[in-house]
Design a protein around this motif. Sequence first.
Motif, PDB file in Angstrom:
ATOM      1  N   ALA A  15      32.595  34.380  46.649  1.00  0.00           N
ATOM      2  CA  ALA A  15      32.404  35.817  46.781  1.00  0.00           C
ATOM      3  C   ALA A  15      33.662  36.497  46.246  1.00  0.00           C
ATOM      4  O   ALA A  15      34.755  35.937  46.285  1.00  0.00           O
ATOM      5  CB  ALA A  15      32.177  36.184  48.238  1.00  0.00           C
ATOM      6  N   GLN A  16      33.502  37.718  45.745  1.00  0.00           N
ATOM      7  CA  GLN A  16      34.646  38.452  45.216  1.00  0.00           C
ATOM      8  C   GLN A  16      35.062  39.546  46.187  1.00  0.00           C
ATOM      9  O   GLN A  16      34.220  40.215  46.789  1.00  0.00           O
ATOM     10  CB  GLN A  16      34.312  39.046  43.858  1.00  0.00           C
ATOM     11  CG  GLN A  16      34.126  37.998  42.788  1.00  0.00           C
ATOM     12  CD  GLN A  16      34.014  38.614  41.417  1.00  0.00           C
ATOM     13  OE1 GLN A  16      33.234  39.527  41.209  1.00  0.00           O
ATOM     14  NE2 GLN A  16      34.808  38.110  40.476  1.00  0.00           N
ATOM     15  N   TYR A  17      36.367  39.715  46.301  1.00  0.00           N
ATOM     16  CA  TYR A  17      36.968  40.693  47.195  1.00  0.00           C
ATOM     17  C   TYR A  17      38.024  41.466  46.421  1.00  0.00           C
ATOM     18  O   TYR A  17      38.684  40.916  45.545  1.00  0.00           O
ATOM     19  CB  TYR A  17      37.643  39.999  48.387  1.00  0.00           C
ATOM     20  CG  TYR A  17      36.691  39.293  49.311  1.00  0.00           C
ATOM     21  CD1 TYR A  17      36.238  39.918  50.470  1.00  0.00           C
ATOM     22  CD2 TYR A  17      36.235  38.015  49.029  1.00  0.00           C
ATOM     23  CE1 TYR A  17      35.350  39.270  51.321  1.00  0.00           C
ATOM     24  CE2 TYR A  17      35.356  37.365  49.878  1.00  0.00           C
ATOM     25  CZ  TYR A  17      34.919  37.999  51.021  1.00  0.00           C
ATOM     26  OH  TYR A  17      34.046  37.366  51.855  1.00  0.00           O
ATOM     27  N   TYR A  27      45.163  43.126  52.464  1.00  0.00           N
ATOM     28  CA  TYR A  27      43.807  43.137  53.016  1.00  0.00           C
ATOM     29  C   TYR A  27      42.825  43.026  51.854  1.00  0.00           C
ATOM     30  O   TYR A  27      43.192  43.214  50.697  1.00  0.00           O
ATOM     31  CB  TYR A  27      43.535  44.447  53.773  1.00  0.00           C
ATOM     32  CG  TYR A  27      44.418  44.637  54.973  1.00  0.00           C
ATOM     33  CD1 TYR A  27      44.040  44.144  56.219  1.00  0.00           C
ATOM     34  CD2 TYR A  27      45.636  45.295  54.869  1.00  0.00           C
ATOM     35  CE1 TYR A  27      44.852  44.310  57.331  1.00  0.00           C
ATOM     36  CE2 TYR A  27      46.458  45.457  55.978  1.00  0.00           C
ATOM     37  CZ  TYR A  27      46.065  44.967  57.201  1.00  0.00           C
ATOM     38  OH  TYR A  27      46.869  45.123  58.299  1.00  0.00           O
ATOM     39  N   ALA A  28      41.572  42.756  52.174  1.00  0.00           N
ATOM     40  CA  ALA A  28      40.556  42.691  51.129  1.00  0.00           C
ATOM     41  C   ALA A  28      39.220  43.147  51.689  1.00  0.00           C
ATOM     42  O   ALA A  28      38.934  42.995  52.873  1.00  0.00           O
ATOM     43  CB  ALA A  28      40.445  41.275  50.565  1.00  0.00           C
ATOM     44  N   ILE A  29      38.416  43.725  50.797  1.00  0.00           N
ATOM     45  CA  ILE A  29      37.053  44.187  51.102  1.00  0.00           C
ATOM     46  C   ILE A  29      36.130  43.560  50.073  1.00  0.00           C
ATOM     47  O   ILE A  29      36.503  43.424  48.904  1.00  0.00           O
ATOM     48  CB  ILE A  29      36.959  45.730  51.006  1.00  0.00           C
ATOM     49  CG1 ILE A  29      37.881  46.397  52.004  1.00  0.00           C
ATOM     50  CG2 ILE A  29      35.521  46.198  51.215  1.00  0.00           C
ATOM     51  CD1 ILE A  29      37.964  47.913  51.848  1.00  0.00           C
ATOM     52  N   GLU A  30      34.936  43.213  50.505  1.00  0.00           N
ATOM     53  CA  GLU A  30      33.947  42.655  49.570  1.00  0.00           C
ATOM     54  C   GLU A  30      33.775  43.593  48.382  1.00  0.00           C
ATOM     55  O   GLU A  30      33.589  44.801  48.548  1.00  0.00           O
ATOM     56  CB  GLU A  30      32.599  42.491  50.263  1.00  0.00           C
ATOM     57  CG  GLU A  30      32.564  41.406  51.299  1.00  0.00           C
ATOM     58  CD  GLU A  30      31.257  41.418  52.048  1.00  0.00           C
ATOM     59  OE1 GLU A  30      30.437  40.519  51.803  1.00  0.00           O
ATOM     60  OE2 GLU A  30      31.061  42.346  52.857  1.00  0.00           O
ATOM     61  N   LEU A  31      33.828  43.036  47.199  1.00  0.00           N
ATOM     62  CA  LEU A  31      33.741  43.831  45.975  1.00  0.00           C
ATOM     63  C   LEU A  31      32.412  44.579  45.879  1.00  0.00           C
ATOM     64  O   LEU A  31      32.358  45.695  45.354  1.00  0.00           O
ATOM     65  CB  LEU A  31      33.935  42.916  44.762  1.00  0.00           C
ATOM     66  CG  LEU A  31      34.351  43.588  43.470  1.00  0.00           C
ATOM     67  CD1 LEU A  31      35.633  44.366  43.618  1.00  0.00           C
ATOM     68  CD2 LEU A  31      34.484  42.557  42.371  1.00  0.00           C
TER      69      LEU A  31
END
Length: 170
Positions: A15-17, A27-31
């Motif tokens: 999955a890409q973030y 931090y990261a959020i789903e792309l």
Amino acid sequence: MSTNTNTAPDLARPAQYLGFSLAGETYAIELLRIREIIEHVPITRVPGMPPAVLGVINLRGRVVPVVDLAVTMGLGPRPITRWTCFVIVEALLDGERTSLGLLADTVSEVLDLGADDIEPPPAFGTRAPVDYLRGMGRQEQRFILLLDLDRLLSADELLGLVGAANSGGA
């Protein structure tokens, strides 16, 4: 007629973030939740909003509420720098798509994380409340905190944001 027996590519595919920083943490959020990234523009304040809601911006004629994630997570307000930007995400509220701007100190990179690269959130030791995390992504020698936008931006908070956007102007 041939049959393809490999029917599980989604689980194996990373999955890409989108990685970004707040108060020195990554931090990261789903792309797939992100619509665009824009540079910092003036924010119109809306009276009576909680401290995490900075106001609204005008995005090509649309009113978009802006949330300071650092304040939402108890990290305190962040200074605006030349790298400060808005990450525009889309949230579902009462069956309608709603655009929100999330204030980020900097945006760093797109991360590819497979299921084996994601650990459960720790019970302690992070500056962000554990309820706001969906996990921790392993990237080389570091961990990236993966945010759960649905928990971070609860339905009650989203309703307040949309109400502010509809009564305010940019």
